[in-house]
Design a protein around this motif. Structure first.
Motif, mmCIF file in Angstrom:
data_model
loop_
_atom_site.group_PDB
_atom_site.id
_atom_site.type_symbol
_atom_site.label_atom_id
_atom_site.label_comp_id
_atom_site.label_asym_id
_atom_site.label_seq_id
_atom_site.Cartn_x
_atom_site.Cartn_y
_atom_site.Cartn_z
ATOM 1 N N GLN A 145 0.822 -1.207 0.000
ATOM 2 C CA GLN A 145 0.000 0.000 0.000
ATOM 3 C C GLN A 145 0.862 1.266 0.000
ATOM 4 N N ARG A 148 1.748 1.773 -3.646
ATOM 5 C CA ARG A 148 0.608 2.337 -4.385
ATOM 6 C C ARG A 148 0.506 3.849 -4.171
ATOM 7 N N SER A 149 0.566 4.249 -2.912
ATOM 8 C CA SER A 149 0.440 5.663 -2.592
ATOM 9 C C SER A 149 1.550 6.473 -3.240
ATOM 10 N N LYS A 160 -6.114 4.548 -7.051
ATOM 11 C CA LYS A 160 -6.658 3.190 -7.079
ATOM 12 C C LYS A 160 -7.222 2.819 -8.451
ATOM 13 N N TYR A 167 -2.388 -3.218 -6.351
ATOM 14 C CA TYR A 167 -2.342 -2.994 -4.914
ATOM 15 C C TYR A 167 -3.716 -2.742 -4.306
#
Length: 231
Positions: A145, A148-149, A160, A167
């Motif tokens: 995560q 992803r961020s 997203k 992710y």
């Protein structure tokens, strides 16, 4: 009157695995490639290359699922909510500029070795497959995560959406609860202590294979090599 002997209950297997892989987990996280990626010092091309290598790893993991569905050791871990290949392919189609480019993906030698190990244990040793399943998917639900961020902020990928769907676990409403359930399955593995030690050793091997992949990516993108630690 003899004193009552205090018997210390054995630690849960999930705790054993985490303790035995803690150092390797830290080594993987601090690899030059991952440090530069997370630090924003590498471009979208590096993220794309990394994502492409993941496709080969998850293909090996998920092609084994049908044959292992009913296995008493591996079967309970095979939850459809975890499957990543469709999301990876959407990400790669976006990152590469079209689905037609997926056929041009090529594994690094380190990636091929990693995928081959997964495929081998999937055929011959369900406990070993569980080790790789655990190290990959629980990592995706946790440290993944962060990646992803970072990707969304650094390279302007939509939140997203395509590019980072790998992710995003839409079917898992509560990742923390899911991870607790997963670790409870590890604790309840229907195997003896010797087999648990073998599975823990395979978890360490999984981290080592991942570390070798990061090293290869680091060389490809000229990441500085970390100095050896003293001691």
């Amino acid at each position: 009157m003899a004193a009552t002997e205090h018997v210390v209950p054995p630690s849960p297997f999930s705790d054993l695995v985490r303790s035995e892989t803690r150092q390797q987990h830290g080594t993987v996280q601090s690899s030059p490639f991952m440090a530069d990626l997370l630090g924003g010092r590498l471009g979208l091309d590096a993220f794309t290359r990394y994502t492409g290598q993941l496709w080969f790893v998850y293909r090996a993991l998920e092609e084994a699922v049908p044959a292992l569905r009913d296995d008493p050791v591996a079967g309970p871990f095979l939850r459809d909510e975890l499957l990543r290949l469709p999301a990876l392919e959407r990400d790669l189609a976006h990152l590469l500029g079209g689905a037609e480019h997926l056929g041009a993906l090529a594994p690094l030698p380190a990636t091929s070795a990693y995928a081959a190990r997964i495929a081998g244990v999937a055929r011959e040793w369900p406990g070993g497959y569980v080790a790789h399943h655990y190290t990959r998917y629980l990592g995706d639900l946790s440290g993944g995560q962060v990646i992803r961020s970072l990707a969304e902020k650094t390279w302007g990928l939509a939140h997203k959406s395509d590019g980072v769907r790998f992710y995003v676990f839409d079917a898992i409403d509560n990742p923390a609860a899911f991870k607790r359930t997963y670790r409870a399955l590890l604790d309840a593995l229907p195997v003896d202590d010797l087999e648990k030690q073998r599975i823990a050793a395979e978890c360490r091997r999984a981290y080592a294979l991942n570390s070798t992949l990061f090293d290869a990516l680091g060389r490809e993108f000229d990441c500085p090599v970390a100095p050896p630690q003293a001691g």
